[in-house]
Design an enzyme around this catalytic site. Structure first.
Site, PDB file in Angstrom:
ATOM      1  N   GLY A  10      -7.516   3.205  11.445  1.00 38.99           N
ATOM      2  CA  GLY A  10      -8.161   1.970  10.992  1.00 38.99           C
ATOM      3  C   GLY A  10      -8.270   1.823   9.488  1.00 38.99           C
ATOM      4  CB  THR A  11      -6.764   3.685   6.617  1.00 38.56           C
ATOM      5  OG1 THR A  11      -7.204   4.950   7.109  1.00 38.56           O
ATOM      6  CG2 THR A  11      -6.882   3.674   5.116  1.00 38.56           C
ATOM      7  N   GLY A  12      -6.082   0.723   7.267  1.00 39.00           N
ATOM      8  CA  GLY A  12      -5.576  -0.577   6.815  1.00 39.00           C
ATOM      9  C   GLY A  12      -6.547  -1.700   7.137  1.00 39.00           C
ATOM     10  CB  CYS A  13      -8.604  -2.414  10.155  1.00 40.75           C
ATOM     11  SG  CYS A  13      -7.303  -2.310  11.380  1.00 40.75           S
ATOM     12  CB  THR A  24      -6.054   8.071   8.367  1.00 42.25           C
ATOM     13  OG1 THR A  24      -5.054   8.452   9.337  1.00 42.25           O
ATOM     14  CG2 THR A  24      -6.195   9.180   7.347  1.00 42.25           C
ATOM     15  CE  LYS A  49      -1.797  -1.782   3.638  1.00 46.18           C
ATOM     16  NZ  LYS A  49      -2.575  -2.028   4.870  1.00 46.18           N
TER      17      LYS A  49
HETATM   18  O1  PXL Z   1      -4.830  -0.364  12.030  1.00 50.83           O
HETATM   19  C1  PXL Z   1      -4.007  -1.241  12.711  1.00 50.83           C
HETATM   20  C2  PXL Z   1      -4.654  -1.781  13.940  1.00 50.83           C
HETATM   21  C3  PXL Z   1      -4.982  -3.128  13.980  1.00 50.83           C
HETATM   22  N1  PXL Z   1      -5.553  -3.702  15.057  1.00 50.83           N
HETATM   23  C4  PXL Z   1      -5.843  -2.983  16.140  1.00 50.83           C
HETATM   24  C5  PXL Z   1      -5.564  -1.621  16.155  1.00 50.83           C
HETATM   25  C6  PXL Z   1      -4.951  -1.006  15.028  1.00 50.83           C
HETATM   26  C7  PXL Z   1      -4.636   0.431  15.044  1.00 50.83           C
HETATM   27  O2  PXL Z   1      -4.818   1.134  15.988  1.00 50.83           O
HETATM   28  O3  PXL Z   1      -5.879  -0.914  17.237  1.00 50.83           O
HETATM   29  C8  PXL Z   1      -6.455  -3.643  17.321  1.00 50.83           C
END
Ligand code: PXL
Length: 260
Positions: free
Chosen positions: A206-209, A204, A173
């Site tokens: 949690g964008t990756g999640c 932003t 990414k």
């Molecule tokens: O975005 C990565 C991530 C993954 N998992 C948990 C998170 C975060 C970012 O804060 O808290 C539990």
């Protein structure tokens, strides 16, 4: 009804981790299941604490789900320890559905989600070979490929290294690069690019999640990988653009975006 499973950490502020993954699955009309790997204490201002569950507890959650409502696709997020990574990898060897590995190493604020370096090596050596798709950002790709990524040539070389370690497809990414947000996909021997304009935003979290969860939802619905990524990219762009402005720090996205 399509079913998707997330194996990830808890973010009590609801913007990342399993909370975000479940919201995204739901938004795409996919039934969501969640195996919890670790619990964080955090809000939009940062991560204060983390406790990783035992590998036995994580493995048993996963077995319970697989024996009853096996998903059509699964993803992993933050796993926390080498023991948990190995427990998941062992069961993933028997998955008959696609697995998206989001190799989360740290929070946006820089807090590590891996207890020690052996967790990174377990991810690279035991989980990557089970992945239909791995979705690192640039720092994660650098850590997993063991090289610095300075420019586009490095980026492609890192993708090839991760593919050669056994991931069927690698999506690096571009969020941490300059210019437009361009993600590079290596699927087998084929390259693709997914580009979106960069959006200046401090919301932003949690964008990756959300991105990997949206891809997983598409795979659960039977979409081809490239189509699932393209749709997920549009979803995340719109989710950032219309972020609700919650929280005093790096706020969450708008996960209520309409998606066709
Ligand atoms: O975005 C990565 C991530 C993954 N998992 C948990 C998170 C975060 C970012 O804060 O808290 C539990």
């Amino acid at each position: 009804m399509p079913v998707a499973l997330t194996i990830a950490g808890s973010d009590p502020s609801g913007g990342a981790g399993i909370q975000a993954d479940l919201k995204v699955f739901h938004q795409f009309g996919v039934y969501g299941e969640a195996v919890i790997s670790l619990i964080t204490v955090q809000n939009t201002r940062g991560v204060d604490r983390m406790e990783v569950l035992s590998r036995v507890l994580v493995g048993r959650q996963l077995q319970a789900v697989l024996q009853d409502i096996p998903p059509d696709a699964a993803k992993t997020g933050a796993l926390g320890s080498a023991g948990v990574v190995r427990a998941v990898a062992r069961l993933a060897g028997r998955f008959t559905f696609p697995l998206v590995v989001d190799p989360v190493l740290a929070s946006t604020s820089g807090r590590s989600f891996m207890q020690d370096p052996s967790a990174l090596y377990a991810m690279r050596d035991e989980l990557l070979p089970r992945a239909t798709l791995v979705t690192p950002n640039i720092p994660e790709a650098e850590a997993l490929a063991g090289m610095k990524i300075g420019g586009p040539d490095d980026l492609r070389r890192a993708a090839e290294r991760l593919r050669d370690r056994g991931a069927r497809a690698v999506l690096i990414k571009g969020g941490h690069r300059e210019g437009p947000a361009t993600d590079v996909l290596l699927a087998g021997d084929t390259w693709h690019e997914f580009t979106a304009p960069r959006i200046a935003s401090s919301h932003t979290h949690g964008t990756g999640c959300a991105y990997s969860a949206a891809i997983t939802a598409g795979l659960a619905q039977g979409m081809p990988l490239v189509d699932a990524i393209a749709r997920a990219k549009l979803f995340v762009g719109e989710a950032i653009r219309t972020a609700p402005g919650l929280g005093k720090g790096c706020g969450p996205l708008n996960l209520h975006v309409k998606c066709e």
